[in-house]
Design a protein around this motif. Structure first.
Motif, PDB file in Angstrom:
ATOM      1  N   PHE A  25       9.306   2.144   6.772  1.00 11.97           N
ATOM      2  CA  PHE A  25       9.349   1.779   5.204  1.00 11.97           C
ATOM      3  C   PHE A  25       8.559   0.692   4.849  1.00 11.97           C
ATOM      4  N   ASP A  26       8.875  -0.236   5.746  1.00 12.89           N
ATOM      5  CA  ASP A  26       8.152  -1.748   5.652  1.00 12.89           C
ATOM      6  C   ASP A  26       6.545  -1.671   5.583  1.00 12.89           C
ATOM      7  N   THR A  27       6.270  -0.872   6.790  1.00 13.40           N
ATOM      8  CA  THR A  27       4.768  -0.447   6.830  1.00 13.40           C
ATOM      9  C   THR A  27       4.015   0.095   5.603  1.00 13.40           C
ATOM     10  N   ILE A  28       4.838   1.163   5.304  1.00 12.74           N
ATOM     11  CA  ILE A  28       4.222   1.868   3.960  1.00 12.74           C
ATOM     12  C   ILE A  28       4.279   0.987   2.602  1.00 12.74           C
ATOM     13  N   LYS A  29       5.327   0.099   2.556  1.00 11.93           N
ATOM     14  CA  LYS A  29       5.277  -0.921   1.458  1.00 11.93           C
ATOM     15  C   LYS A  29       3.991  -1.826   1.610  1.00 11.93           C
ATOM     16  N   CYS A  30       4.043  -2.117   2.784  1.00  9.49           N
ATOM     17  CA  CYS A  30       2.979  -3.209   3.243  1.00  9.49           C
ATOM     18  C   CYS A  30       1.518  -2.631   2.593  1.00  9.49           C
ATOM     19  N   TYR A  31       1.445  -1.668   3.184  1.00 10.59           N
ATOM     20  CA  TYR A  31       0.180  -0.767   3.018  1.00 10.59           C
ATOM     21  C   TYR A  31      -0.277  -0.656   1.491  1.00 10.59           C
ATOM     22  N   TYR A  32       1.101  -0.317   0.788  1.00  6.07           N
ATOM     23  CA  TYR A  32       0.690  -0.127  -0.794  1.00  6.07           C
ATOM     24  C   TYR A  32       0.382  -1.392  -1.315  1.00  6.07           C
TER      25      TYR A  32
END
Length: 132
Positions: free
Chosen positions: A115-122
């Motif tokens: 979750f945090d990784t995807i959000k950060c990438y976005y």
């Protein structure tokens, strides 16, 4: 449904994918949606950058991340896979490395990591590529 992949970590636009890869992404999404029971509205919102702190969404993202090879079953980030996928989209190795360093950080659970990784990438990718 127009599908883009960030997943956790793979920020690869569907347009750059083969038909076979597009079908795999759709299948992963369908399998993970069924497994997690996530509300499809939460996925739609996440594609636009609105990431709800929802356990089912987190489980969906982790499931997708595993199927795409971005995390293993233990939740460990597979940085080599991420680098290959992200660099294919960004076409800038320095930017790819910077994004991975900033975003691919292990959290308390595999689901939180996804979750945090995807959000950060976005939030930190220049193209704001959306999730699958």
């Amino acid at each position: 449904m127009k599908v883009f992949v960030v997943f956790v970590f793979a920020v690869v636009a569907v347009q750059a994918l083969t038909d076979e890869q597009k079908e795999k992404i759709k299948a992963y999404h369908k399998e993970c949606s069924a497994q997690s029971g996530v509300d499809q509205e939460l996925i739609s919102k996440a594609r636009k950058g609105d990431f709800a702190d929802d356990p089912k969404l987190k489980e969906h993202l982790f499931c997708f991340s595993k199927k795409a090879g971005f995390q293993n079953d233990a939740g460990d980030i597979q940085k080599d896979v991420l680098k290959t996928k992200l660099n294919a989209e960004l076409k800038d190795e320095a930017a790819t490395d910077k994004l991975i360093e900033k975003c691919a950080v292990k959290k308390a659970t595999p689901q939180e990591t996804a979750f945090d990784t995807i959000k950060c990438y976005y939030e930190n990718s220049p193209t704001h590529v959306s999730i699958a």
